[in-house]
Write a protein that holds these residues in place. Structure first.
Motif, PDB file in Angstrom:
ATOM      1  N   ILE A 365     -53.572  52.914 -27.832  1.00  6.37           N
ATOM      2  CA  ILE A 365     -53.531  52.935 -26.217  1.00  6.37           C
ATOM      3  C   ILE A 365     -54.785  52.290 -25.648  1.00  6.37           C
ATOM      4  O   ILE A 365     -55.669  52.378 -26.471  1.00  6.37           O
ATOM      5  N   ASN A 366     -54.533  51.979 -24.461  1.00  9.33           N
ATOM      6  CA  ASN A 366     -55.980  51.406 -23.656  1.00  9.33           C
ATOM      7  C   ASN A 366     -56.713  52.484 -23.121  1.00  9.33           C
ATOM      8  O   ASN A 366     -56.459  53.519 -23.103  1.00  9.33           O
ATOM      9  N   MET A 367     -57.942  52.089 -22.642  1.00  6.06           N
ATOM     10  CA  MET A 367     -58.771  52.944 -22.038  1.00  6.06           C
ATOM     11  C   MET A 367     -58.279  53.756 -20.864  1.00  6.06           C
ATOM     12  O   MET A 367     -58.518  55.048 -20.885  1.00  6.06           O
ATOM     13  N   ALA A 542     -60.397  47.350 -27.018  1.00  2.93           N
ATOM     14  CA  ALA A 542     -60.796  48.757 -26.933  1.00  2.93           C
ATOM     15  C   ALA A 542     -59.518  49.670 -27.167  1.00  2.93           C
ATOM     16  O   ALA A 542     -59.951  50.877 -27.065  1.00  2.93           O
ATOM     17  N   ARG A 543     -58.240  48.990 -27.564  1.00  2.00           N
ATOM     18  CA  ARG A 543     -57.374  49.812 -27.784  1.00  2.00           C
ATOM     19  C   ARG A 543     -57.503  50.711 -29.097  1.00  2.00           C
ATOM     20  O   ARG A 543     -58.065  50.172 -30.100  1.00  2.00           O
ATOM     21  N   ARG A 544     -57.169  51.934 -29.023  1.00  5.20           N
ATOM     22  CA  ARG A 544     -57.114  52.529 -30.606  1.00  5.20           C
ATOM     23  C   ARG A 544     -56.076  53.731 -30.173  1.00  5.20           C
ATOM     24  O   ARG A 544     -55.803  54.067 -29.152  1.00  5.20           O
ATOM     25  N   PRO A 545     -55.613  54.288 -31.382  1.00  2.00           N
ATOM     26  CA  PRO A 545     -54.687  55.368 -31.380  1.00  2.00           C
ATOM     27  C   PRO A 545     -55.532  56.757 -30.675  1.00  2.00           C
ATOM     28  O   PRO A 545     -56.552  56.856 -30.779  1.00  2.00           O
ATOM     29  N   TYR A 546     -54.731  57.542 -30.269  1.00  2.00           N
ATOM     30  CA  TYR A 546     -55.238  58.740 -29.276  1.00  2.00           C
ATOM     31  C   TYR A 546     -55.560  59.765 -30.329  1.00  2.00           C
ATOM     32  O   TYR A 546     -55.085  60.005 -31.355  1.00  2.00           O
ATOM     33  N   PRO A 547     -56.889  60.067 -30.371  1.00  2.00           N
ATOM     34  CA  PRO A 547     -57.467  60.762 -31.707  1.00  2.00           C
ATOM     35  C   PRO A 547     -57.183  62.254 -31.571  1.00  2.00           C
ATOM     36  O   PRO A 547     -57.585  63.004 -32.510  1.00  2.00           O
ATOM     37  N   GLY A 548     -56.376  62.781 -30.699  1.00  2.00           N
ATOM     38  CA  GLY A 548     -56.105  64.126 -30.723  1.00  2.00           C
ATOM     39  C   GLY A 548     -56.598  64.992 -29.614  1.00  2.00           C
ATOM     40  O   GLY A 548     -57.520  64.713 -29.104  1.00  2.00           O
ATOM     41  N   ASP A 549     -56.068  66.209 -29.453  1.00  2.00           N
ATOM     42  CA  ASP A 549     -56.503  67.092 -28.023  1.00  2.00           C
ATOM     43  C   ASP A 549     -57.784  67.871 -28.398  1.00  2.00           C
ATOM     44  O   ASP A 549     -58.302  68.405 -27.915  1.00  2.00           O
ATOM     45  N   ASP A 550     -58.144  67.798 -29.756  1.00  2.00           N
ATOM     46  CA  ASP A 550     -59.421  68.420 -30.242  1.00  2.00           C
ATOM     47  C   ASP A 550     -60.562  67.824 -30.562  1.00  2.00           C
ATOM     48  O   ASP A 550     -61.561  68.160 -30.913  1.00  2.00           O
ATOM     49  N   TYR A 551     -60.413  66.278 -30.352  1.00  2.00           N
ATOM     50  CA  TYR A 551     -61.662  65.346 -30.667  1.00  2.00           C
ATOM     51  C   TYR A 551     -62.547  65.268 -29.742  1.00  2.00           C
ATOM     52  O   TYR A 551     -62.137  65.252 -28.336  1.00  2.00           O
TER      53      TYR A 551
END
Length: 683
Positions: A365-367, A542-551
Motif C-alpha cells: 500500500i502507498n503512504m 515507498a509502498r510496503r505491506p501494512y505491518p499490522g495494528d500493533d506495529y
C-alpha cells in the motif's frame, strides 16, 4: 455606590484576597525589586478586584482559566499559596517552574478544583488554548457522556491590547461558530504598555465593536465598582454555564502602576494618573464594605493578617534554595514521571501493547493508505482521539489521507476548522491539556508559520512547568515537492521544529515506517511533528505491506537501507528514494534516519568507522539545514575516522520553483548524488 450583594459573594473573603494581593505588590516593588531579589514585576493594582471576583466564581472542578502576566490576583482566588507566588518571583526551587520561567507566568494544576492553565509570555497566546479546553469540555460532556463536565467552562483573560492579536480573533471565531462555553474576560486599562486602546480597536472599546457579533453575548462595565463588577461577572459566568455559549465581558479598570516596575509612565499626564487613583478598587471596596458589612476594626485586622501572611511567605520563599543547575535540562521530554495534567497518560491511560516486528500481510500500500489506516485503527480503539484541520472532514484532506474518517467516526471526532493555523494548534494545546489526544493537520508545511508561537509554547510546556503540565499531540503536515514545486506548498524546512525544544520530529520515507512512527506518536506522551513528504505519498518506492495494528517503531532508531564499505549516505524522507537509485553498483551504506528529533547519531558514527566517508543528502535548503547539525557532530566525534571531508548535498539556497524543470535543477537529483559519491570515493 450600590450596596453589595451578600448572596453572591463572601465579601470578607474578597477583601482578604484584595489586601493580600496589594501586600504582595507592595513587598515586591518596595523591597524585593530594589534588593534585586526579583527580576520582573508586573503590578496588578487596579485589575485586582475584578480578577478576584472572577476567580471566586470558578467553582467547578473542570473549570479552567488561561491568564496572562498580570493575573496573579486570579491565582490567589483559586488558592495559590503566596509562598509559591513569591518563590516563583524570586526564581527559587519548586513553585510553578522551579526557577525556569518568569515568576509572573503561572500555572496551577489544582487537583479537584479549577485549573489555571500554563500561561505564556506572548500577548494573546492564551486565547486559543482556552478555546481548546472549552471544546474538550463539550466533547467529554456530549460525546463521551461524562456528566462531570455539564457545568464546566473555560475562561481566557487578556488586557485591552490582546484584542488586536490573531489569537483573540481566532478563538472568537472558534467559540462563536461551534459554539463553546468560553468567557472572554478583557481587562481594559486604556493602554497596551504605552499604546492607547484606540490603537488596538476602533474607539478603544472592544465591547462596543463586538455588540453585533453573532453568537456572542457582550457585557461591559466598571471593573472597580464592587457592586456593579460582581453583578457583571456573576451574570457572565452563569450565562456561559447555563447556555453553553461564549460571552465577552469587558471590565474598565485603571492600571495604577506602570506596565512593569521599570515603566515610568511618562506617556501619562499627572492628571490622568490622579484620575486613575481616584478609581482605585481597594478604596471603593472599603467604602462599600465599611462600616455596612465590616467594621473598621475588622478591616484593620484583615490588613494586619495580610501583612503577616505575606511577610511569612516572603521569609519562607527566600529560604528556598536555587534549583540545582544539574536538573535544569530535565523534563524537556517525557522521562518516565507522568505530568500532573495534560494528555491521556496523566489520567491513567496506558497504551496498548506494541511490537517492533511487522506482521506482513496483504498487498503493498502507498503512504496515503498506510497513514489513513493507522489513523483509522487508533481512532477505533481510543475515543479521546480527534483528527481535525482544514478540509480533513467531508473532503478527506487535500491529499485524501483522512478520506472516509469523518463518515465513520462523526463530525465530533473528525472535523474541519476555520482557516487559522494558530487556532488549529492552539486549540489542540487546550484539548491536550484537558485530557484528549488531538491530531491536528497543517495542510502544507509553509502554512505552519502563523502557528509558530503556539508550537513553541506547546513544546516548552513540560519544561517550563517543571513537569506539571504537558500537551501531547501529533501535528501532521505534508511537506516538500510534488509533481511541481512553488514557494508556498513545497517547503520542507524541518529545522524550526527540531530547534523547538520539546517536540519530537518524524520523517518516514516509506509506508511501513509511516505506520510504525505514527502509531508510536499517537500512543506516546510528547508532542510530535509528523511529516508526510508529498513526493512519497503515492510513490511506488515507498509502498510496503501494512505491518499490522500493533506495529510501532522507536524514535531515534535509524534504518540501514543498504550496507556498503566505501561511503555512508545519511538521509531521510523524500531523498531516500533518490539515494537508493544513485548507489546502484556502488558499495555505499545508506542510512535513513527516520526521525530527526531524536536522531540516531550512534548509527551514523558506527557506519563511518567502516566507510570513513560521509555524504548527507536532504530536500531542505543547505544553509542551516539539518545536514549542518549532522556534519558538525561527525566532524567533532568522527574526525579521526574520516578519509575525506564531510559533504552535504541539498536544495539550492532558494525557494522551490514552480516549473518542473526549474524545480529539478534546484533539488538534489540521482545524477548529482551519484557524481558526489564518485568524487568523495575518489578523494
Amino acid at each position: 455606590m450600590r450596596k453589595v450583594d451578600d448572596s453572591v459573594y463572601d465579601w470578607t473573603r474578597v477583601a482578604s484576597l484584595l489586601l493580600l494581593s496589594r501586600e504582595l505588590d507592595e513587598l515586591e516593588e518596595k523591597v524585593l525589586a530594589p534588593q534585586r531579589r526579583i527580576f520582573y514585576q508586573f503590578s496588578a493594582r487596579g485589575h485586582d478586584l475584578a480578577q478576584i471576583l472572577l476567580g471566586l466564581k470558578l467553582t467547578d472542578a473542570h473549570d479552567a482559566a488561561c491568564g496572562y502576566y498580570r493575573s496573579r490576583p486570579l491565582l490567589l482566588a483559586l488558592g495559590v499559596d503566596p509562598e509559591d507566588a513569591l518563590g516563583a518571583a524570586m526564581a527559587r526551587a519548586g513553585g510553578y517552574s522551579d526557577g525556569r520561567d518568569l515568576g509572573v507566568v503561572f500555572n496551577h494544576p489544582n487537583p479537584g478544583g479549577p485549573t489555571a492553565l500554563p500561561m505564556c509570555g506572548g500577548v494573546g497566546a492564551q486565547f486559543t488554548p482556552a478555546v481548546g479546553w472549552a471544546q474538550a469540555i463539550e466533547y467529554r460532556r456530549n460525546v463521551l457522556g461524562d456528566q462531570a463536565f455539564d457545568k464546566s467552562i473555560a475562561v481566557a483573560l487578556g488586557g485591552d491590547a490582546s484584542v488586536a492579536t490573531g489569537g483573540f480573533w481566532s478563538a472568537l471565531t472558534i467559540a462563536t461558530t461551534q459554539p463553546l462555553p468560553l468567557l472572554f474576560f478583557i481587562e481594559d486599562n486604556g493602554y497596551g504598555l504605552s499604546v492607547p486602546s484606540s490603537y488596538q480597536t476602533p474607539g478603544g472599546n472592544i465591547a462596543s465593536n463586538l455588540g453585533s457579533f453573532q453568537g456572542l453575548r457582550v457585557l461591559s462595565g466598571d471593573g472597580t465598582d464592587p457592586s456593579l463588577c460582581s453583578s457583571l461577572i456573576h451574570d457572565a459566568v452563569e450565562y456561559v454555564r447555563e447556555h453553553r455559549r461564549p460571552c465577552l465581558l469587558r471590565v474598565d479598570v485603571p492600571r495604577l502602576q506602570g506596565h512593569s516596575l521599570q515603566d515610568t509612565q511618562a506617556y501619562k499626564s499627572a492628571a490622568v494618573m490622579e484620575q486613575e487613583w481616584q478609581r482605585d478598587p481597594l478604596r471603593r471596596l472599603f467604602d462599600g464594605l465599611v462600616p455596612h458589612v465590616l467594621s473598621p476594626a475588622h478591616w484593620a485586622d484583615l490588613q494586619e493578617r495580610s501583612k503577616a501572611r505575606v511577610q511569612g511567605a516572603s521569609e519562607a520563599a527566600q529560604a528556598r534554595p536555587v534549583s540545582d543547575p544539574g536538573r535544569a535540562a530535565t523534563h524537556v521530554y517525557f522521562e518516565g514521571t507522568v505530568q500532573h495534567r495534560g494528555g491521556l497518560w496523566a489520567e491513567g491511560w496506558m497504551p496498548p501493547k506494541t511490537s517492533e516486528q511487522p506482521s506482513v500481510t496483504g498487498e503493498r500500500i502507498n503512504m496515503v493508505t498506510a497513514t489513513r489506516r493507522t489513523l483509522d485503527h487508533e481512532l477505533s480503539i481510543n475515543d479521546r482521539m480527534l483528527v481535525f484541520g482544514e478540509d480533513v472532514g467531508a473532503k478527506g484532506g487535500v491529499h485524501a489521507i483522512t478520506l472516509g474518517l469523518q463518515e465513520k467516526y462523526g463530525q465530533a471526532r473528525v472535523f474541519d476548522t476555520s482557516l487559522s493555523e494558530e487556532g488549529i494548534v492552539g486549540r489542540a494545546v487546550g484539548m491536550a491539556l484537558a485530557g484528549l489526544l488531538p491530531v491536528p493537520e497543517i495542510q502544507f508545511r509553509k502554512y505552519a508559520e502563523p502557528a509558530t508561537e503556539q508550537i513553541n509554547d506547546c513544546g516548552s510546556m513540560r519544561w517550563r512547568t517543571n513537569n506539571r503540565f504537558a500537551a501531547p499531540m501529533v501535528l501532521r503536515m505534508p511537506a516538500g515537492f510534488g509533481r511541481c514545486g512553488d514557494p508556498w506548498h513545497s517547503q520542507t524546512n524541518e529545522v524550526p521544529f527540531i530547534h523547538s525544544p520539546g517536540w519530537k520530529v518524524a520523517t518516514p520515507s516509506n509506508a511501513e515506517d509511516a505506520v510504525g512512527l505514527l502509531r508510536t506518536a499517537l500512543r506516546g506522551n510528547d508532542p510530535v511533528v509528523f511529516f508526510e513528504y508529498r513526493a512519497l505519498l503515492d510513490a511506488s518506492s515507498a509502498r510496503r505491506p501494512y505491518p499490522g495494528d500493533d506495529y510501532a517503531l522507536l524514535f531515534g532508531k535509524a534504518r540501514k537501507v543498504r550496507s556498503g564499505t566505501q561511503l555512508t549516505i545519511v538521509t531521510w524522507g523524500s531523498m531516500v528514494e533518490r539515494c537508493e537509485d544513485a548507489i546502484e553498483s556502488r558499495s555505499v551504506e545508506l542510512i535513513d534516519l527516520r526521525t530527526l528529533m531524536p536522531w540516531d547519531r550512534e548509527a551514523v558514527l558506527l557506519s563511518l568507522q567502516k566507510t570513513r566517508r560521509c555524504l548527507i543528502v536532504h530536500e531542505d535548503t543547505q544553509t542551516a539545514g539539518f545536514g549542518a547539525e549532522i556534519a558538525a557532530v561527525v566532524a567533532a566525534e568522527a574526525f579521526h575516522d574520516l578519509a575525506a571531508p564531510v559533504s552535504r548535498l541539498a536544495m539550492l539556497d532558494m525557494p522551490c520553483p514552480y516549473e518542473p524543470t526549474l524545480m529539478a535543477h534546484a533539488l538534489p537529483s540521482v545524477a548529482s548524488i551519484r557524481a558526489r559519491i564518485d568524487r568523495l570515493v575518489g578523494f
